[in-house]
Scaffold this active site. Structure first.
Site, short mmCIF file in Angstrom:
data_model
loop_
_atom_site.label_atom_id
_atom_site.label_comp_id
_atom_site.label_asym_id
_atom_site.label_seq_id
_atom_site.Cartn_x
_atom_site.Cartn_y
_atom_site.Cartn_z
CG ASP A 403 4.62 -3.20 -1.08
OD1 ASP A 403 4.32 -2.44 -2.02
OD2 ASP A 403 5.77 -3.29 -0.63
CD GLU A 406 3.08 -2.66 -7.88
OE1 GLU A 406 3.91 -3.55 -7.60
OE2 GLU A 406 2.54 -1.94 -7.04
CG ASP A 477 8.83 2.28 -3.01
OD1 ASP A 477 8.05 2.23 -2.04
OD2 ASP A 477 9.39 1.28 -3.49
C1 GLC Z 1 8.25 -1.64 -1.37
C2 GLC Z 1 7.19 -0.76 -0.75
C3 GLC Z 1 7.72 -0.15 0.51
C4 GLC Z 1 8.18 -1.26 1.47
C5 GLC Z 1 9.21 -2.15 0.79
C6 GLC Z 1 9.59 -3.35 1.64
O1 GLC Z 1 9.32 -0.88 -1.79
O2 GLC Z 1 6.73 0.21 -1.64
O3 GLC Z 1 6.76 0.65 1.13
O4 GLC Z 1 8.72 -0.70 2.61
O5 GLC Z 1 8.69 -2.62 -0.44
O6 GLC Z 1 8.49 -4.13 1.93
#
Ligand code: GLC
Length: 763
Positions: A403, A406, A477
């Site tokens: 995650d 980017e 998200d």
């Molecule tokens: C980001 C991700 C989400 C995750 C969060 C905490 O917002 O896109 O899926 O739950 O981080 O890690």
């Protein structure tokens, strides 16, 4: 080199001297042409791996002051001004350069007005500045555009602008031009001719697909050289096959990964995880995987575990395994700046982190607070990251969710001059930003493959073209809103057409509170999304299937059971996808591109080519209009037959997903199970829809790479009016099915394997 006035030819590459400089054209296949300027000609690609050049018979000639390059499938004419037009074998223009000047849109926007709008709380969006070079092509009245990865909005991208700069964007409204992934690949079609354009340049880029003008569409980019591929196809599906030939195909996943995944930000303690998994089994909700979000770590330090919340992670994972649950853990790229933390210390010592221009380590802020960024453009960083996966695999973790890659930065954007490497060459974030998630996923994939020997299960949020070779993706998200549910369909369909066959959204929506009706319609609409995961944000209403009582729970269970019954249909499509690159979820335009009704059809999709799904994506709706394309179709639930190329009003009460099967389809069906257990699969049913059909079914151990050495079985099921036959076309995997049932309507005939003659017989 072969000198002829305007051009030089070396094998399949033609260098053309134009007023604008040299253009290098390489025929990779009869349908794929690589077009570059001098600046691009010397660079490497992260998207295209290995040599993709096939032997192509090529003729090059000069005609009316233009260089003409002809392959068996197309002809390109390049004039002295550097303009380039492409024709198909029937001499139809497929794509032409636009000769006029751009009519730049005038925007009146003083500094003062901008400040006032900001004061009212508006987000003031600057016009794209990605304009080092531009490519402008003629736009025709009937042109429609697809692809571009996970962009917001509708299926047909015509009339919109989009930016490629991987962005952690929680607002995914139709007007948002950039999200987490940069896939600068576009499919253009007018129903008669179809092509793909892939701009392999990782700098910030911008597409205007007919917003500025109805006469042209254009691409601009902030740096690097002109580097693009033109690919011809007789339809959208063909172009996808060509594009994935170039950038790679989604590999066959481990079979369990196609099951249901339950997630939450976060299941914070080992008790939470036990509870959630017990509940799933107790309520007979099929599920294979639970995800651990950032709270399992010690202070969000990657490759650590919080010992207070998870005193014995290894034991927990072993316990879950006996209950047939896999665990996927999140791993973000940001490494906490902490002198007592081994990952940080190792990285600093080996110079594995991005730096400021003065060579000091660059810091910004993400979940752990002040953090540094592994420089994944360098092979040594990728190797180190790959080795670190051992920490997870030793615990028994089955997959990794990458995650924030980017990469996200809470303390303002990473400055342009920040040094990131392009392999051994120092460059800046401007070139490496859009490749960051790609290289992280690639390292994770390599590490998991080495540690486990299995097909790695990696999920990534950020990606570049080609990332599909290493990782599945999700759309980040989204919101618990009907608008987000509606957008899921075009978003996943365009991701599929962009090579990402293994994709999904957060079922139920991530941000905000979901509600029973929304969650119900979401699981119905999402049940065929290749990655099937319910995930939601901290601080929102819990959204596991049981949180809303009945009838939500029963309907949710019904669709999970449908998914598990049809798991082999999906797995077969993945196996097939390794050779044709076609996605699982397909917009109807993939196969019916000459039908004007489907060019921007946003609330229906195909699964493979035999299932058509028409979900309800608005509240209060219990009937909906469904368009069925050419051919005849059956209602999955009632068997009722419909003639294609017509609209129908169908019933869709809350518990019913409008689902149709194409005439002549044979669909594999499994008994409902609560988890995927390949070892136990010794019986399968194939159901025929219509009078006759043929189907190829693939089977292997669902786990490792042995299938690449022939350890798989391929069955051919042929059902005709007076004869049914099962043929084992390839037998490389032990065991074969003991029993195969062939079903027509309610009539089932069982066949049993006779090992002596290696064939299936009725008793
Ligand atoms: C980001 C991700 C989400 C995750 C969060 C905490 O917002 O896109 O899926 O739950 O981080 O890690």
């Amino acid at each position: 080199m072969n000198h002829v006035n305007m051009y030089e030819q070396e094998h399949q590459t033609v260098k053309i001297n134009t007023i604008k400089g040299n253009l290098w054209l390489t025929a990779l296949t009869p349908e794929i042409i690589h077009i570059q300027d001098d600046a691009a000609h010397a660079t490497n690609s992260y998207a295209v791996e290995g040599n993709k050049q096939e032997v192509v018979p090529l003729t090059v000639a000069v005609q009316d002051g233009k260089v003409e390059i002809t392959t068996p499938k197309l002809r390109i004419e390049i004039d002295q001004d550097g303009y380039l037009d492409i024709f198909n074998e029937h001499d139809q223009v497929v794509l032409a350069d636009y000769r006029g000047q751009r009519e730049k849109t005038v925007v009146q926007f003083s500094e003062e007005q901008q400040e006032l709008l900001k004061a009212e709380g508006h987000v003031v969006v600057k016009q794209s500045t990605a304009s080092k070079l531009e490519v402008v092509k003629v736009l025709n009245t009937n042109d429609h555009f697809y692809g571009l990865g996970d962009k917001t909005g509708f299926l047909d991208k015509r009339g919109y602008t989009y930016d490629n700069w991987n962005t952690d964007e929680p607002n995914q409204g139709e007007e948002v031009t950039k999200l987490y992934k940069s896939i600068p690949f576009l499919i253009g079609t007018n129903g008669i001719t179809t092509y793909g354009l892939f701009f392999d340049n990782s700098f910030a880029s911008h597409f205007d697909l007919g917003k500025e003008s109805t006469k042209y569409f254009y691409y601009t980019v902030a740096g690097g050289g002109l580097d693009y591929y033109f690919m011809l196809g007789s339809n959208v599906a063909d172009v996808v096959t060509n594009y994935t030939y170039l950038t790679g195909r989604t590999p066959l996943p481990q079979k369990w990964a196609l099951g249901y995944h339950q997630s939450r930000y976060s299941y914070k303690t080992e008790q939470d995880v036990y509870q959630v998994t017990q509940k799933l089994r107790e309520l007979q909700l099929p599920c294979d995987t639970v995800h651990l979000d950032i709270d399992y770590m010690d202070g969000y330090r990657v490759f650590t575990v919080d010992k207070n919340r998870f005193p014995d992670m290894k034991r927990l994972l072993a316990d879950l395994k006996t209950n047939h649950f896999k665990v996927v853990t999140i791993i973000d790229p940001g490494v906490k700046k902490d002198d007592q933390y081994h990952i940080y210390c190792e990285g600093v010592k080996a110079q594995l982190f991005a730096t400021n221009p003065d060579r000091s380590v660059y810091t910004n802020s993400v979940w752990p607070g002040v953090s540094v960024y592994p420089d994944f453009g360098q092979a040594k960083t990728r190797q180190w990251w790959a080795c670190n996966q051992k920490f997870l695999t030793d615990l028994g973790v089955s997959g990794v969710w990458n995650d924030m890659n980017e990469p996200a930065s809470f303390n303002g954007p990473i400055p342009d001059e920040t040094v990131f490497f392009d392999e051994n060459q120092p460059t800046t974030i401007q070139k490496m930003h859009n490749l960051y998630g790609h290289n992280m996923a690639r390292a994770t994939y390599a590490g998991f493959k080495k540690q486990t020997g299995n097909r790695p299960f990696v999920i990534t949020r950020a990606a570049y073209a080609g990332t599909q070779k290493y990782s599945t993706v999700w759309t980040g998200d989204n919101r618990s809103s009907w608008a987000a549910l509606q957008m899921m369909i075009p978003q996943l369909c365009n991701l599929g057409l962009s090579g990402f066959s293994f994709a999904g959204t957060d079922i139920g929506g991530f941000l905000g509170d979901t509600n029973p009706e929304l969650l119900t319609r979401w699981i119905e609409a999402g049940i065929f999304s290749p990655l099937l995961r319910n995930h939601s944000c901290a601080g929102t209403r819990m959204q596991e299937p049981w949180q809303f009582g009945e009838p939500t729970l029963a309907i949710y269970r019904k669709y999970l059971q449908l998914r598990y019954q049809l798991i082999d249909y999906l797995y077969d499509l993945f196996a097939q996808g390794e050779s044709d690159g076609l996605p699982i979820m397909r917009p109807l335009v993939t196969h019916y591109g000459t039908d004007p009704e489907v060019l921007n059809l946003n609330d229906e999709f195909l699964v493979g080519s035999d299932l058509l799904v028409a979900p309800v994506v608005a509240p209060g709706v219990t009937k909906r209009m469904v368009y069925l394309p050419e051919g005849s179709w059956y209602d999955y639930w009632t068997g009722y037959s419909y003639a294609g190329q017509a609209y129908y009003l169908v019933d869709a009460p809350l518990d019913q997903l409008p689902l149709f099967v194409k005439d002549g389809a044979i669909i594999p069906l499994r008994p409902v199970t609560e988890y995927i257990d390949v070892q136990a699969e010794n019986m399968i049913t194939f159901k025929l829809w219509g009078e006759q059909g043929t189907y190829h079914h693939y089977q292997d151990n669902g786990a490792d790479f042995a299938y690449q050495n022939g350890e798989y079985n391929l069955y051919e099921i042929k059902m005709t009016a007076n004869n049914d036959a099962i043929r084992l076309m390839h037998h490389g995997y032990q065991p074969v099915y003991r029993q195969i049932n062939l079903q027509r309507g309610d009539l089932v005939i069982s066949f049993y394997f006779d090992a002596t003659v290696q064939t299936y017989k009725t008793k």
